[in-house]
Design a protein around this motif. Structure first.
Motif, PDB file in Angstrom:
ATOM      1  N   THR A 300       0.822  -1.213   0.000  1.00  0.00           N
ATOM      2  CA  THR A 300       0.000   0.000   0.000  1.00  0.00           C
ATOM      3  C   THR A 300       0.862   1.272   0.000  1.00  0.00           C
ATOM      4  O   THR A 300       0.319   2.369  -0.103  1.00  0.00           O
ATOM      5  CB  THR A 300      -0.887   0.031   1.257  1.00  0.00           C
ATOM      6  OG1 THR A 300      -0.031   0.082   2.398  1.00  0.00           O
ATOM      7  CG2 THR A 300      -1.766  -1.205   1.333  1.00  0.00           C
ATOM      8  N   GLU A 302       2.104   2.651   2.430  1.00  0.00           N
ATOM      9  CA  GLU A 302       1.834   3.496   3.601  1.00  0.00           C
ATOM     10  C   GLU A 302       3.015   3.552   4.560  1.00  0.00           C
ATOM     11  O   GLU A 302       3.082   4.440   5.410  1.00  0.00           O
ATOM     12  CB  GLU A 302       0.569   3.035   4.316  1.00  0.00           C
ATOM     13  CG  GLU A 302      -0.701   3.151   3.469  1.00  0.00           C
ATOM     14  CD  GLU A 302      -0.909   4.535   2.889  1.00  0.00           C
ATOM     15  OE1 GLU A 302      -0.753   5.521   3.629  1.00  0.00           O
ATOM     16  OE2 GLU A 302      -1.185   4.637   1.676  1.00  0.00           O
ATOM     17  N   ASN A 341      -2.945   9.485   1.661  1.00  0.00           N
ATOM     18  CA  ASN A 341      -2.760   8.175   1.031  1.00  0.00           C
ATOM     19  C   ASN A 341      -1.438   8.238   0.282  1.00  0.00           C
ATOM     20  O   ASN A 341      -1.191   9.146  -0.491  1.00  0.00           O
ATOM     21  CB  ASN A 341      -3.892   7.865   0.051  1.00  0.00           C
ATOM     22  CG  ASN A 341      -3.572   6.615  -0.759  1.00  0.00           C
ATOM     23  OD1 ASN A 341      -3.139   5.608  -0.199  1.00  0.00           O
ATOM     24  ND2 ASN A 341      -3.733   6.697  -2.070  1.00  0.00           N
ATOM     25  N   LYS A 342      -0.587   7.251   0.513  1.00  0.00           N
ATOM     26  CA  LYS A 342       0.732   7.241  -0.122  1.00  0.00           C
ATOM     27  C   LYS A 342       0.764   6.264  -1.291  1.00  0.00           C
ATOM     28  O   LYS A 342       0.043   5.273  -1.284  1.00  0.00           O
ATOM     29  CB  LYS A 342       1.797   6.886   0.911  1.00  0.00           C
ATOM     30  CG  LYS A 342       1.857   7.860   2.077  1.00  0.00           C
ATOM     31  CD  LYS A 342       2.861   7.399   3.107  1.00  0.00           C
ATOM     32  CE  LYS A 342       2.792   8.268   4.356  1.00  0.00           C
ATOM     33  NZ  LYS A 342       3.655   7.724   5.418  1.00  0.00           N
ATOM     34  N   ASP A 469      -0.600   2.297  -6.878  1.00  0.00           N
ATOM     35  CA  ASP A 469      -0.919   1.989  -5.464  1.00  0.00           C
ATOM     36  C   ASP A 469      -1.566   0.608  -5.344  1.00  0.00           C
ATOM     37  O   ASP A 469      -2.007   0.024  -6.349  1.00  0.00           O
ATOM     38  CB  ASP A 469      -1.881   3.071  -4.922  1.00  0.00           C
ATOM     39  CG  ASP A 469      -1.868   3.146  -3.384  1.00  0.00           C
ATOM     40  OD1 ASP A 469      -1.086   2.414  -2.753  1.00  0.00           O
ATOM     41  OD2 ASP A 469      -2.645   3.949  -2.843  1.00  0.00           O
ATOM     42  N   ASN A 470      -1.598   0.100  -4.119  1.00  0.00           N
ATOM     43  CA  ASN A 470      -2.314  -1.134  -3.751  1.00  0.00           C
ATOM     44  C   ASN A 470      -2.008  -2.301  -4.676  1.00  0.00           C
ATOM     45  O   ASN A 470      -2.892  -2.845  -5.327  1.00  0.00           O
ATOM     46  CB  ASN A 470      -3.816  -0.863  -3.684  1.00  0.00           C
ATOM     47  CG  ASN A 470      -4.165   0.115  -2.588  1.00  0.00           C
ATOM     48  OD1 ASN A 470      -3.517   0.123  -1.545  1.00  0.00           O
ATOM     49  ND2 ASN A 470      -5.156   0.962  -2.814  1.00  0.00           N
TER      50      ASN A 470
HETATM   51 CA   LIG Z   1      -1.534   3.776  -0.598  1.00  0.00          CA
END
Ligand SMILES: [Ca+2]
Length: 476
Positions: A300, A302, A341-342, A469-470
């Motif tokens: 993610t 994060e 959100n990273k 992302d993700n």
């Molecule tokens: Ca993220």
């Protein structure tokens, strides 16, 4: 002073004030405001502070002007920590009990903090030393209370953000349950651990019970050393299946009485994707057990550190590869929104590089013996003008060296990508959809390859900014 002099002096001050405001306004358009270091210095190490709490079960109030300094190594973002952050300096680490939720928005991982401890309290929770804001002496043992949120600024001064902490590589024998152990509440890395075979179909914790239940796992290495991993039922990863292979784990080292215990920040702290201890020579050894749903990769971003302004950090994840084949631009950790959100971001924009080809390659993913295996990820393309992002898979990349080296075979996978916006950023990320990996087995690597250009002039620019992302690989 006569009246005229007073008036002209006031006028002069107004002029000075006007000029000052004018200069600072102009400056803010050119560059972000300069960081002003707080006027505070530590006079005590965390190890020295902890030594003031000598007897387990006691509550000790700090009554002198003790100031410590530390970097946040764990926060409450995933929910695995509650009403607390953990900080460390060169001498040790300590948990700070703080009232409130979403502490990570003010005190995220990588944030430097100075704590004025005079008036605060030291206690321990089953021998894990903590710093708090009060004490409830009506219970036995006395209960350490949180620092009330209205007093955060009275006790805690923020320093620089975005500090990168490298976990200490340790063996289990180096960890002790002595209350003054200098590795407690410090970010550590243990290698070659795995979940017990009986646990490989379980989730990180019990999210579906009411209230959600925490879970303890006994991790073991191939020499039968063990360590306890404890996860909160309130963690946002509680319902995710644990990884089934063997590998490294980054965590905050804690104790519960005489038990050595690990606290992870997020699932990306585990890299259990190698062959299991008793994998033997069988095909597909080391992978999933075939029961339940396996979460083979879940990135993610994060845990990446994203400062408020440049310079940003290149994506740095254990065993991932982030390299430019042509040009020098790498994938950077960036973020957006509140709470932030990273994600990973790559762009040729402003690079002045006639050709830019950049690779972001995941760590090894063992597809095990699952019947159905799929890849998912999300993308967003900003100021789109033709630079492409592709997703590729390799069964013979080794995890080190140039992914574009001769002999390394990559196959482009078909997936959905963000259609992009020519004038800004799309509002939402686009899902890749389920990309089937059923024709693959054993260890694979997934790569994202950016191809852009920022030559002289703008006629041939391909400078689309891609956000990623993700990234998930799952099996069932
Ligand atoms: Ca993220």
């Amino acid at each position: 002073m006569n009246k005229i002099m007073k008036t002209s002096l006031t006028a002069m001050m107004l002029v000075v004030a006007f000029v000052t405001i004018n200069i600072s306004c102009t400056k803010q358009f050119d560059a972000p405001p300069a960081y002003l270091a707080p006027n505070i210095k530590a006079n005590t190490t965390i190890k020295q502070l902890k030594a003031l709490h000598a007897v387990s079960g006691n509550i000790d109030q700090v009554k002198t002007d003790v100031i410590i300094r530390g970097i946040v190594n764990a926060d409450d973002k995933s929910g695995n920590l509650f009403k607390s952050i953990v900080i460390q300096d060169e001498t040790g680490g300590i948990l700070i009990r703080m009232e409130g939720s979403s502490l990570y928005t003010s005190y995220p991982i990588g944030q430097e903090v100075f704590i004025k401890c005079n008036g605060l309290y030291l206690g321990d929770y089953n021998k894990l030393i903590q710093l708090g804001g009060g004490a409830d002496m009506t219970v036995t043992p006395a209960n350490l209370l949180t620092i009330p949120s209205p007093t955060f600024n009275q006790y805690i001064v923020k320093g620089t953000a975005g500090n990168v902490l490298v976990p200490k590589n340790v063996t289990i024998d180096q960890l002790s349950t002595n209350m003054q152990d200098t590795l407690q509440n410090v970010l550590i890395k243990l290698n070659n651990y795995e979940f017990a075979a009986a646990d490989t179909s379980k989730t990180y914790a019990n999210a579906s019970t009411n209230p959600p239940g925490s879970a303890n796992f006994v991790l073991k290495d191939c020499s039968s050393n063990t360590v306890t991993l404890r996860n909160s039922g309130y963690a946002d990863f509680a319902a995710i299946g644990v990884p089934n292979g063997n590998g490294s784990i980054v965590s905050v080292y804690t104790v519960f009485g005489s038990t050595k215990q690990l606290t992870i920040r997020d699932t990306s702290d585990l890299n259990f994707n190698g062959p299991r201890c008793n994998a033997g020579g069988g095909s597909g050894g080391g992978g999933g057990t075939g029961t339940g749903t396996g979460n083979l990769l879940n990135e993610t971003f994060e845990s990446q550190v994203v400062p408020a302004a440049t310079p940003f950090n290149a994506i740095a994840i254990t065993d991932w590869t982030n390299l430019a084949e042509a040009g020098t631009q790498k994938y950077f950790a960036r973020g957006f929104g509140t709470p932030i959100n990273k994600y990973a971001q790559i762009s040729a924009f402003g690079s002045a590089q006639a050709t830019l080809t950049s690779w972001l390659v995941t760590k090894a993913v063992n597809l095990g013996s699952f019947a159905n295996k799929s890849l998912n990820f999300e993308t967003k393309a900003g100021f789109a003008n033709g630079a492409t992002l592709k997703v590729l898979i390799s069964s013979n990349y080794t995890g080190t060296g140039n992914p574009w080296a001769t002999g390394v075979n990559w196959t482009v996978l078909t997936a959905s990508f963000s259609a992009g916006s020519a004038t800004g950023y799309p509002a939402t990320f686009t899902s890749s959809g389920d990309v089937s990996l059923n024709s693959y087995s054993g260890t694979i690597y997934v790569a994202f390859k950016y191809e852009g250009a920022d030559p002289a002039g703008s006629a041939s620019d391909k400078t689309t900014t891609w956000q990623l992302d993700n990234i998930k690989v799952s099996g069932n």
